[in-house]
Design a protein around this motif. Structure first.
Motif, PDB file in Angstrom:
ATOM      1  N   LEU A   1      73.271  35.927  63.822  1.00 31.87           N
ATOM      2  CA  LEU A   1      73.075  36.952  62.794  1.00 31.87           C
ATOM      3  C   LEU A   1      71.830  36.569  62.009  1.00 31.87           C
ATOM      4  CD1 LEU A   1      73.867  39.367  61.061  1.00 31.87           C
ATOM      5  CD2 LEU A   1      75.484  37.909  59.855  1.00 31.87           C
ATOM      6  N   ASP A   2      70.819  37.407  62.072  1.00 31.35           N
ATOM      7  CA  ASP A   2      69.519  37.072  61.487  1.00 31.35           C
ATOM      8  C   ASP A   2      69.051  38.218  60.601  1.00 31.35           C
ATOM      9  OD1 ASP A   2      67.058  36.081  60.863  1.00 31.35           O
ATOM     10  OD2 ASP A   2      66.240  36.151  62.887  1.00 31.35           O
ATOM     11  N   THR A   3      68.876  37.939  59.313  1.00 33.25           N
ATOM     12  CA  THR A   3      68.368  38.957  58.390  1.00 33.25           C
ATOM     13  C   THR A   3      66.844  38.986  58.363  1.00 33.25           C
ATOM     14  OG1 THR A   3      68.293  37.440  56.508  1.00 33.25           O
ATOM     15  CG2 THR A   3      70.378  38.639  56.899  1.00 33.25           C
ATOM     16  N   GLY A   4      66.211  37.991  58.987  1.00 35.09           N
ATOM     17  CA  GLY A   4      64.762  37.883  58.874  1.00 35.09           C
ATOM     18  C   GLY A   4      64.327  37.282  57.552  1.00 35.09           C
ATOM     19  N   LEU A   5      65.268  36.699  56.807  1.00 39.09           N
ATOM     20  CA  LEU A   5      64.909  36.114  55.522  1.00 39.09           C
ATOM     21  C   LEU A   5      63.929  34.961  55.720  1.00 39.09           C
ATOM     22  CD1 LEU A   5      66.836  35.495  52.385  1.00 39.09           C
ATOM     23  CD2 LEU A   5      66.002  33.441  53.510  1.00 39.09           C
ATOM     24  N   ALA A   6      62.948  34.907  54.861  1.00 37.05           N
ATOM     25  CA  ALA A   6      61.978  33.814  54.851  1.00 37.05           C
ATOM     26  C   ALA A   6      61.802  33.362  53.413  1.00 37.05           C
ATOM     27  CB  ALA A   6      60.646  34.276  55.428  1.00 37.05           C
ATOM     28  N   TYR A   7      61.484  32.092  53.243  1.00 40.82           N
ATOM     29  CA  TYR A   7      61.262  31.649  51.873  1.00 40.82           C
ATOM     30  C   TYR A   7      60.118  30.648  51.802  1.00 40.82           C
ATOM     31  CZ  TYR A   7      64.657  27.957  53.273  1.00 40.82           C
ATOM     32  OH  TYR A   7      65.338  26.958  53.909  1.00 40.82           O
ATOM     33  N   ALA A   8      59.636  30.476  50.595  1.00 40.46           N
ATOM     34  CA  ALA A   8      58.559  29.530  50.320  1.00 40.46           C
ATOM     35  C   ALA A   8      58.922  28.751  49.067  1.00 40.46           C
ATOM     36  CB  ALA A   8      57.226  30.255  50.142  1.00 40.46           C
ATOM     37  N   THR A   9      58.492  27.480  49.043  1.00 36.21           N
ATOM     38  CA  THR A   9      58.942  26.563  47.983  1.00 36.21           C
ATOM     39  C   THR A   9      57.771  25.763  47.447  1.00 36.21           C
ATOM     40  OG1 THR A   9      61.139  26.346  48.983  1.00 36.21           O
ATOM     41  CG2 THR A   9      60.445  24.593  47.492  1.00 36.21           C
ATOM     42  N   ARG A  10      57.814  25.507  46.152  1.00 40.44           N
ATOM     43  CA  ARG A  10      56.797  24.685  45.511  1.00 40.44           C
ATOM     44  C   ARG A  10      57.422  23.871  44.389  1.00 40.44           C
ATOM     45  NH1 ARG A  10      51.004  26.834  42.946  1.00 40.44           N
ATOM     46  NH2 ARG A  10      49.815  24.957  43.519  1.00 40.44           N
ATOM     47  N   VAL A  11      56.923  22.665  44.187  1.00 43.57           N
ATOM     48  CA  VAL A  11      57.394  21.815  43.097  1.00 43.57           C
ATOM     49  C   VAL A  11      56.513  22.045  41.871  1.00 43.57           C
ATOM     50  CG1 VAL A  11      57.770  19.440  42.313  1.00 43.57           C
ATOM     51  CG2 VAL A  11      58.253  20.072  44.698  1.00 43.57           C
ATOM     52  N   TYR A  12      57.164  22.174  40.718  1.00 41.72           N
ATOM     53  CA  TYR A  12      56.466  22.329  39.441  1.00 41.72           C
ATOM     54  C   TYR A  12      56.933  21.238  38.486  1.00 41.72           C
ATOM     55  CZ  TYR A  12      54.725  26.932  40.771  1.00 41.72           C
ATOM     56  OH  TYR A  12      54.078  27.964  41.407  1.00 41.72           O
ATOM     57  N   ARG A  13      56.029  20.828  37.611  1.00 38.62           N
ATOM     58  CA  ARG A  13      56.394  19.867  36.570  1.00 38.62           C
ATOM     59  C   ARG A  13      56.519  20.600  35.247  1.00 38.62           C
ATOM     60  NH1 ARG A  13      57.227  14.830  35.648  1.00 38.62           N
ATOM     61  NH2 ARG A  13      56.794  14.295  37.824  1.00 38.62           N
ATOM     62  N   THR A  14      57.602  20.268  34.547  1.00 39.53           N
ATOM     63  CA  THR A  14      57.852  20.887  33.258  1.00 39.53           C
ATOM     64  C   THR A  14      56.935  20.270  32.210  1.00 39.53           C
ATOM     65  OG1 THR A  14      60.164  21.092  33.901  1.00 39.53           O
ATOM     66  CG2 THR A  14      59.642  21.431  31.580  1.00 39.53           C
ATOM     67  N   PRO A  15      56.188  21.072  31.460  1.00 43.09           N
ATOM     68  CA  PRO A  15      55.323  20.518  30.404  1.00 43.09           C
ATOM     69  C   PRO A  15      56.162  19.849  29.316  1.00 43.09           C
ATOM     70  CG  PRO A  15      54.758  22.795  30.898  1.00 43.09           C
ATOM     71  CD  PRO A  15      56.057  22.517  31.569  1.00 43.09           C
TER      72      PRO A  15
ATOM     73  N   LYS B   1      75.514  40.419  56.835  1.00 42.34           N
ATOM     74  CA  LYS B   1      75.741  41.665  57.577  1.00 42.34           C
ATOM     75  C   LYS B   1      75.314  42.891  56.778  1.00 42.34           C
ATOM     76  CE  LYS B   1      79.665  40.132  60.405  1.00 42.34           C
ATOM     77  NZ  LYS B   1      81.107  40.280  60.682  1.00 42.34           N
ATOM     78  N   LYS B   2      75.334  42.774  55.460  1.00 45.48           N
ATOM     79  CA  LYS B   2      75.023  43.919  54.609  1.00 45.48           C
ATOM     80  C   LYS B   2      73.531  44.094  54.377  1.00 45.48           C
ATOM     81  CE  LYS B   2      79.214  42.726  52.057  1.00 45.48           C
ATOM     82  NZ  LYS B   2      79.704  42.226  50.739  1.00 45.48           N
ATOM     83  N   MET B   3      72.741  43.074  54.746  1.00 47.24           N
ATOM     84  CA  MET B   3      71.315  43.138  54.444  1.00 47.24           C
ATOM     85  C   MET B   3      70.596  44.072  55.409  1.00 47.24           C
ATOM     86  SD  MET B   3      70.965  41.328  51.767  1.00 47.24           S
ATOM     87  CE  MET B   3      69.203  41.040  51.619  1.00 47.24           C
ATOM     88  N   PRO B   4      69.615  44.824  54.929  1.00 41.40           N
ATOM     89  CA  PRO B   4      68.898  45.747  55.807  1.00 41.40           C
ATOM     90  C   PRO B   4      68.143  45.002  56.903  1.00 41.40           C
ATOM     91  CG  PRO B   4      67.791  45.544  53.676  1.00 41.40           C
ATOM     92  CD  PRO B   4      69.109  44.848  53.546  1.00 41.40           C
ATOM     93  N   GLY B   5      68.197  45.538  58.115  1.00 40.38           N
ATOM     94  CA  GLY B   5      67.458  44.957  59.222  1.00 40.38           C
ATOM     95  C   GLY B   5      68.110  43.771  59.869  1.00 40.38           C
ATOM     96  N   ALA B   6      69.376  43.463  59.521  1.00 39.46           N
ATOM     97  CA  ALA B   6      70.059  42.330  60.141  1.00 39.46           C
ATOM     98  C   ALA B   6      70.231  42.588  61.633  1.00 39.46           C
ATOM     99  CB  ALA B   6      71.420  42.099  59.488  1.00 39.46           C
ATOM    100  N   THR B   7      69.982  41.561  62.442  1.00 36.56           N
ATOM    101  CA  THR B   7      70.086  41.677  63.896  1.00 36.56           C
ATOM    102  C   THR B   7      71.006  40.589  64.438  1.00 36.56           C
ATOM    103  OG1 THR B   7      68.162  40.248  64.255  1.00 36.56           O
ATOM    104  CG2 THR B   7      67.746  42.613  64.067  1.00 36.56           C
ATOM    105  N   GLY B   8      71.436  40.748  65.694  1.00 42.51           N
ATOM    106  CA  GLY B   8      72.273  39.759  66.345  1.00 42.51           C
ATOM    107  C   GLY B   8      73.642  40.320  66.675  1.00 42.51           C
ATOM    108  N   ASP B   9      74.352  39.606  67.559  1.00 37.70           N
ATOM    109  CA  ASP B   9      75.633  40.135  68.017  1.00 37.70           C
ATOM    110  C   ASP B   9      76.736  40.006  66.975  1.00 37.70           C
ATOM    111  OD1 ASP B   9      75.871  37.406  68.096  1.00 37.70           O
ATOM    112  OD2 ASP B   9      76.343  37.263  70.227  1.00 37.70           O
ATOM    113  N   ALA B  10      76.463  39.348  65.845  1.00 40.95           N
ATOM    114  CA  ALA B  10      77.440  39.287  64.761  1.00 40.95           C
ATOM    115  C   ALA B  10      77.050  40.171  63.589  1.00 40.95           C
ATOM    116  CB  ALA B  10      77.609  37.839  64.283  1.00 40.95           C
ATOM    117  N   ALA B  11      76.042  41.039  63.802  1.00 35.12           N
ATOM    118  CA  ALA B  11      75.492  41.798  62.683  1.00 35.12           C
ATOM    119  C   ALA B  11      76.262  43.069  62.357  1.00 35.12           C
ATOM    120  CB  ALA B  11      74.030  42.163  62.975  1.00 35.12           C
ATOM    121  N   SER B  12      77.029  43.599  63.292  1.00 36.01           N
ATOM    122  CA  SER B  12      77.703  44.888  63.063  1.00 36.01           C
ATOM    123  C   SER B  12      79.048  44.679  62.386  1.00 36.01           C
ATOM    124  CB  SER B  12      77.906  45.618  64.396  1.00 36.01           C
ATOM    125  OG  SER B  12      76.669  45.876  65.016  1.00 36.01           O
ATOM    126  N   PRO B  13      79.229  45.194  61.167  1.00 35.93           N
ATOM    127  CA  PRO B  13      80.523  45.038  60.502  1.00 35.93           C
ATOM    128  C   PRO B  13      81.575  45.956  61.121  1.00 35.93           C
ATOM    129  CG  PRO B  13      79.050  46.365  59.157  1.00 35.93           C
ATOM    130  CD  PRO B  13      78.244  45.890  60.331  1.00 35.93           C
TER     131      PRO B  13
END
Length: 465
Positions: A205-219, A385-397
């Protein structure tokens, strides 16, 4: 040798992969085998540092309550040690500014906690504890390229050295039991086929979600003097697909992750990353970023599909081979379940091997490992399963999924302002209570028939008195 994993004849066990799932499996197997060898393709760092074999190592990791309990059972005192290393402990909902399903959550008294320190720190502490056992040996810089044995029984692994100048000839390491903890990118299907066995069916089950991460220092003085929150969380849903989270790493640093779906992934360019945060439904995270100081490059991650491998299903598979961790069941990382399930799987392995009422055959133990991941799968796959564009054989509710989904949607709405429903909701998400607890009479009455609950109109920057 009979297919009896708890028998004294299990002299040597091999674990493929030296990450959390593999190390914790080795911890348990050392209670039954004369020797346990952990085979790891990386050369492991001496300290709590990121390594190539954990592609998500630079991204956000949380250790929810179910994982804390499991780790303390496997390695007594572990969470106390983790806290002493400086891993922040965040109370929910008290310490978080959270937006979900169009509502801000009340910051009432905490009913659950999770640790948010760096993943390499937690893995290093596990490694130190597990490898202190003289029965556990670590072999580094060696790649598993196949299994020894046949379709009826695995009898070891075929290995090859990695790195420039290494001997590329393969060698066989004999074993009475082999455990695949090599992660999401496991090659077990090819290994099994090569010895005439059947690979397990993969449910995806793949929603196509992607993410990006960065470390920040608190002033100095904090990024925002008007809030006492430790973190911020904007949760995506089918109608609002952008997500953002800010959580403390310790030592004045925060990890910031932004997420989106395929075709509109968060960028890894520095300025574009902060611009992308403006797509969230409220500027609270964007405003935080404007005041914080970046301390690292932006790292992207794209492989977020849910994948479950059906080793419990009938098939021509050998005795003496088990899968655990992400090699068995991998989740969309956005739900923060992976480390907890690795620990819960090791607890399930321990109980299955020690069960006095059943012979711990390969199939019995493998089923126990899969059961340990079932609730996390139901949470992750159920939401995806509820996310738009979800694919895969477990995607259909199915019809039942729709009915349960409707009810759980009501639970989420009420959890934002109802302390009792919120506590039950967080216990299920933290894997300390079954999902069925959300259908308990007291919760169901509040969800279905309770009066409207009051939720903040805007970000609750201060916790409730």
């Amino acid at each position: 040798m009979a297919d009896d994993l708890g028998h004294r004849a299990t002299r040597h066990a091999v674990v493929i992969g030296g990450s959390l799932a593999g190390l914790l499996a080795a911890r348990v197997l050392a209670e039954h085998a004369e020797k346990v060898t952990v085979v790891e393709r990386d050369r492991l760092p001496e300290g709590p540092e990121a390594r190539p074999g954990v592609p998500q190592g630079r991204h956000l990791h949380v250790l929810v309550a179910g994982g804390q309990q499991a780790l303390d059972e496997l390695l007594p005192g572990f969470t106390d040690e983790l806290g002493k290393l400086g891993a922040p402990k965040v109370g929910i909902p008290r310490d978080m500014v959270q937006w979900q399903n169009g509502r801000w959550f009340r910051r009432s008294a905490a009913t659950a906690h999770f640790f948010t320190g760096p993943r390499p720190q937690l893995e290093w502490l596990v490694r130190q504890r597990v490898l202190a056992d003289p029965r556990v040996e670590l072999v580094e810089g060696v790649e598993t390229v196949g299994l020894a044995g046949d379709s009826s029984r695995v009898r070891g692994v075929r290995l090859r050295e990695r790195g420039a100048g290494a001997d590329k000839e393969t060698r066989t390491l004999a074993a009475d039991l082999v455990v695949d903890a090599s992660g999401r990118s496991t090659k077990a299907a090819d290994w099994l086929a090569a010895i005439g066995a059947e690979a397990p069916h993969e449910e995806t089950l793949d929603t196509g979600l992607a993410y990006a991460t960065r470390v920040y220092r608190t002033p100095p003085g904090g990024p925002d003097p008007d809030t006492d929150a430790l973190g911020y969380y904007v949760v995506p849903n089918p109608g609002q697909v952008y997500g953002g989270v800010v959580l403390p790493l310790g030592d004045g640093r925060h990890l910031v992750t932004l997420s989106g779906l395929r075709g509109d992934e968060p960028p890894t360019e520095e300025g574009a990353f902060e611009e992308y945060a403006k797509r969230l439904p409220h500027p609270v995270i964007s405003d935080w970023l404007a005041r914080a100081e970046p301390e690292s490059p932006v790292y992207g991650f794209r492989r977020t599909a849910n994948v479950r491998r059906g080793y419990d299903r009938p098939g021509r598979r050998p005795a003496g081979f088990l899968a655990t961790g992400d090699a068995l069941c991998a989740f969309n990382p956005i739900y923060g379940q992976g480390m907890a399930v690795a620990a819960l799987g090791a607890v399930a392995l321990r109980r299955a091997l020690a069960d006095p009422g059943r012979t711990p055959t390969t199939r019995v133990v493998q089923r126990a490992l899969l059961d340990a991941s079932r609730q996390a799968w139901d949470i992750s796959a159920g939401a995806d399963k509820k996310m738009p564009g979800a694919t895969g054989d477990a995607a259909s509710p199915g019809p039942l999924d729709r009915a349960v989904g409707w009810y759980l949607g009501r639970v989420q709405q009420r959890a934002a302002g109802d302390p009792a429903v919120g506590a039950a909701f967080r216990a299920a998400l933290g894997l300390t209570a079954p999902l069925t607890s959300l259908f308990a009479p007291s919760v169901a009455r509040a969800v279905l028939f309770g009066p409207p609950v009051e939720t903040p109109a805007g970000p609750p920057l201060r916790r409730e008195a």
